[in-house]
Enzyme design. Structure first.
Site, PDB file in Angstrom:
ATOM      1  N   PRO A 274       0.813  -1.212   0.000  1.00 15.31           N
ATOM      2  CA  PRO A 274       0.000   0.000   0.000  1.00 15.31           C
ATOM      3  C   PRO A 274       0.849   1.266   0.000  1.00 15.31           C
ATOM      4  O   PRO A 274       1.912   1.315   0.635  1.00 15.31           O
ATOM      5  CB  PRO A 274      -0.767  -0.108   1.318  1.00 15.31           C
ATOM      6  CG  PRO A 274       0.182  -0.827   2.224  1.00 15.31           C
ATOM      7  CD  PRO A 274       0.913  -1.811   1.346  1.00 15.31           C
ATOM      8  N   CYS A 342       4.144  28.862 -16.134  1.00 16.82           N
ATOM      9  CA  CYS A 342       3.722  29.358 -17.438  1.00 16.82           C
ATOM     10  C   CYS A 342       3.131  28.246 -18.290  1.00 16.82           C
ATOM     11  O   CYS A 342       3.725  27.816 -19.286  1.00 16.82           O
ATOM     12  CB  CYS A 342       4.905  30.018 -18.129  1.00 16.82           C
ATOM     13  SG  CYS A 342       5.460  31.401 -17.161  1.00 16.82           S
ATOM     14  N   GLU A 343       2.000  27.743 -17.854  1.00 13.38           N
ATOM     15  CA  GLU A 343       1.258  26.702 -18.562  1.00 13.38           C
ATOM     16  C   GLU A 343      -0.200  26.872 -18.163  1.00 13.38           C
ATOM     17  O   GLU A 343      -0.486  27.024 -16.975  1.00 13.38           O
ATOM     18  CB  GLU A 343       1.663  25.305 -18.071  1.00 13.38           C
ATOM     19  CG  GLU A 343       3.060  24.910 -18.322  1.00 13.38           C
ATOM     20  CD  GLU A 343       3.193  23.754 -19.308  1.00 13.38           C
ATOM     21  OE1 GLU A 343       2.175  23.269 -19.819  1.00 13.38           O
ATOM     22  OE2 GLU A 343       4.340  23.363 -19.553  1.00 13.38           O
ATOM     23  N   TYR A 371       1.926  10.851  -3.687  1.00 19.11           N
ATOM     24  CA  TYR A 371       2.206  11.306  -5.055  1.00 19.11           C
ATOM     25  C   TYR A 371       2.150  12.829  -5.161  1.00 19.11           C
ATOM     26  O   TYR A 371       1.770  13.385  -6.178  1.00 19.11           O
ATOM     27  CB  TYR A 371       1.244  10.636  -6.052  1.00 19.11           C
ATOM     28  CG  TYR A 371       1.237   9.132  -5.898  1.00 19.11           C
ATOM     29  CD1 TYR A 371       2.345   8.392  -6.296  1.00 19.11           C
ATOM     30  CD2 TYR A 371       0.172   8.461  -5.314  1.00 19.11           C
ATOM     31  CE1 TYR A 371       2.376   7.014  -6.123  1.00 19.11           C
ATOM     32  CE2 TYR A 371       0.193   7.086  -5.137  1.00 19.11           C
ATOM     33  CZ  TYR A 371       1.302   6.370  -5.542  1.00 19.11           C
ATOM     34  OH  TYR A 371       1.326   5.016  -5.363  1.00 19.11           O
TER      35      TYR A 371
HETATM   36  N1  LLP Z   1       2.871  -1.557  -6.050  1.00 19.70           N
HETATM   37  C1  LLP Z   1       3.121  -1.284  -7.334  1.00 19.70           C
HETATM   38  C2  LLP Z   1       3.813  -2.284  -8.156  1.00 19.70           C
HETATM   39  C3  LLP Z   1       2.718  -0.052  -7.878  1.00 19.70           C
HETATM   40  O1  LLP Z   1       2.955   0.206  -9.151  1.00 19.70           O
HETATM   41  C4  LLP Z   1       2.046   0.895  -7.062  1.00 19.70           C
HETATM   42  C5  LLP Z   1       1.627   2.182  -7.601  1.00 19.70           C
HETATM   43  C6  LLP Z   1       1.822   0.563  -5.717  1.00 19.70           C
HETATM   44  C7  LLP Z   1       2.240  -0.668  -5.241  1.00 19.70           C
HETATM   45  C8  LLP Z   1       1.143   1.493  -4.766  1.00 19.70           C
HETATM   46  O2  LLP Z   1      -0.151   1.793  -5.133  1.00 19.70           O
HETATM   47  P1  LLP Z   1      -1.111   2.632  -4.175  1.00 19.70           P
HETATM   48  O3  LLP Z   1      -1.377   1.799  -2.960  1.00 19.70           O
HETATM   49  O4  LLP Z   1      -0.405   3.899  -3.810  1.00 19.70           O
HETATM   50  O5  LLP Z   1      -2.309   2.879  -4.988  1.00 19.70           O
HETATM   51  N2  LLP Z   1       0.873   8.883  -9.440  1.00 19.70           N
HETATM   52  C9  LLP Z   1      -0.452   8.313  -9.386  1.00 19.70           C
HETATM   53  C10 LLP Z   1      -0.438   6.925  -8.788  1.00 19.70           C
HETATM   54  C11 LLP Z   1       0.488   5.977  -9.474  1.00 19.70           C
HETATM   55  C12 LLP Z   1       0.556   4.617  -8.841  1.00 19.70           C
HETATM   56  C13 LLP Z   1       1.662   3.806  -9.408  1.00 19.70           C
HETATM   57  N3  LLP Z   1       1.843   2.531  -8.798  1.00 19.70           N
HETATM   58  C14 LLP Z   1      -1.378   9.249  -8.650  1.00 19.70           C
HETATM   59  O6  LLP Z   1      -0.942  10.325  -8.243  1.00 19.70           O
HETATM   60  O7  LLP Z   1      -2.568   8.968  -8.508  1.00 19.70           O
END
Ligand code: LLP
Length: 420
Positions: A274, A342-343, A371
């Site tokens: 997570p 500037c976007e 993130y």
């Molecule tokens: N494990 C793997 C292999 C992953 O690719 C990810 C997230 C996670 C765990 C963790 O996922 P979570 O529990 O945080 O959902 N930048 C995007 C989210 C990209 C997630 C990428 N992988 C955002 O800001 O929503």
């Protein structure tokens, strides 16, 4: 649940009014609540009590060393996706035997680093990667523990950029081809098959995709066991969503109990990765209103944090509540809250109903712990902001604000350009 609340008309993080933190560090800055982080991790981890499990915090959500350390202190492992994240995990004090390494594009040097560190396992995403890991392991005299990241072709019903478990996504090995990859792995002399893995996507707000993924993985594990393979670890990835606006994701305890029911007695240690659900609502971005302006069609509130500091609204069209730090009652307006870059894509909110904000006042962009900082950049040559951790009534700067010197570190003007 989080500890950002108004008390006496002032937004606080735990026991400290946010304006007092701003007086010390300036704006913009990320602010994290220690007790919220601890609570989120503990609730998640305890929810899986009763079966052998390991919660590997997904460092990509927020890779600050202090946060990594905090989760390690609570018994967590780390999910990393690059040599840099592995470095952070080790520097944060992680037990290498609690580190898993995912990602479709692991380079040889990263593989070597992880092998030498003796991590728990590589989540392997292609047959060629199996060969690459085998080759590096052979060269340095190691046996590499691997699991195969299976792509189960499940629609997690999330934003297309953060959905990963569909055939059209680059991730994992097609579940139908996975047995072949496993057989290949058992033939390679420097690999040891230890597990199976999948990750369906992120900000998933229903339990069903996880259950479907788990069932598919279990059935594959049974087949592999019948072929004599030992699958010790079943890694279900991360992806559990949080409430940004009005989403109603399953509570971690609910999410865990459905998983537990399905996996009890299956003979695998469950691994979870997570990120967002642990840190998302435990952090905010604090910014200052610089100017306001309007034309016949629109009102704009211009603040000193922008898309380089928090890219989620412009990149995924994502929603973050925006609150004035000073709760004082005023009329509501509809405005775009925009940054200084500037976007035209530089916005934190569009067409948002908010209290009329005045130049000079502070705002809190909520649910920015995941993130947020980790995706921030120096675009428009903007130093990356400070990060602050609050525990009760104490504050700790866990990352200094960058300065202009930091911006040009490592850049050189070749001599020939400065010669007359
Ligand atoms: N494990 C793997 C292999 C992953 O690719 C990810 C997230 C996670 C765990 C963790 O996922 P979570 O529990 O945080 O959902 N930048 C995007 C989210 C990209 C997630 C990428 N992988 C955002 O800001 O929503």
């Amino acid at each position: 649940m989080h500890f950002f609340e108004y008390k006496n008309g002032q937004l606080h993080c735990e026991g400290i009014p946010i304006y007092q933190i701003e007086e010390k560090v300036g704006t913009p800055f990320y602010l994290y609540s220690y007790n919220t982080l601890v609570r989120h991790f503990t609730v998640f981890n305890n929810a899986f009590e009763g079966i052998p499990h390991l919660v590997c915090y997904s460092a990509k959500a927020n890779s600050n060393l202090a946060l990594i350390r905090l989760f390690i202190n609570l018994g967590g492992g780390v999910d990393v996706v690059s040599g840099g994240e592995l470095y952070r995990a080790i520097k944060g004090g992680a037990d290498p035997k609690k580190i898993v390494f995912s990602g479709v594009g692991k380079r040889g040097d990263e593989i070597e680093y992880a092998l030498k560190a003796e991590i728990l396992m590589f989540n392997v995403e292609s047959s060629q990667e199996l060969q690459a890991i085998n080759e590096v392991a052979g060269r340095i005299g190691k046996k590499a523990p691997i699991s195969i990241r299976v792509n189960p072709d499940i629609d997690a019903k999330t934003h297309p950029y953060i959905s990963t478990g569909l055939k059209q996504n680059k991730f994992g090995i097609d579940i139908l081809r996975a047995p072949l990859a496993y057989r290949m792995a058992t033939q390679l002399p420097n690999l040891k098959v230890v597990g199976i893995d999948c990750h369906l996507g992120s900000q998933i707000i229903e339990a069903e995709p996880f259950m479907e993924g788990l069932r598919k993985l279990k059935s594959l594990v049974e087949d592999l066991r019948n072929e004599g393979m030992e699958i010790q670890y079943l890694d279900l990835g991360g992806g559990l969503g949080i409430t940004y606006e009005d989403e109603e994701p399953p509570h971690p305890v609910e999410y865990a109990s459905t998983i537990l029911e399905e996996i009890k007695g299956f003979g695998c240690t469950l691994i979870l990765e997570p990120g967002r659900v642990i840190v998302g609502n435990a952090g905010i971005l604090v910014s200052r209103v610089l100017y306001t302006k309007e034309n016949e069609e629109k009102r704009f509130v211009i603040v000193d944090a922008g898309m380089n500091d928090l890219v989620r609204p412009s990149y995924y069209g994502s929603y973050h509540h925006i609150l004035p730090v000073n709760e004082e009652k005023r009329e509501e307006i509809v405005a775009d809250v925009v940054g200084p870059l500037c976007e035209s894509s530089d916005f934190l909110a569009k067409g948002r109903r908010i209290p009329r904000l005045e130049p000079g006042e502070l705002i809190a962009v909520m649910s920015a712990g995941a993130y947020g900082f980790s995706m921030s950049t120096n675009y428009n040559s903007r130093p990356r902001v400070a990060e602050v951790l609050v525990r009760d009534d104490q504050m700790f700067v866990i990352r200094e604000r960058e300065d202009y010197e930091d911006l040009v570190r490592g850049e050189n003007i070749p001599d020939f350009l400065t010669r007359p």
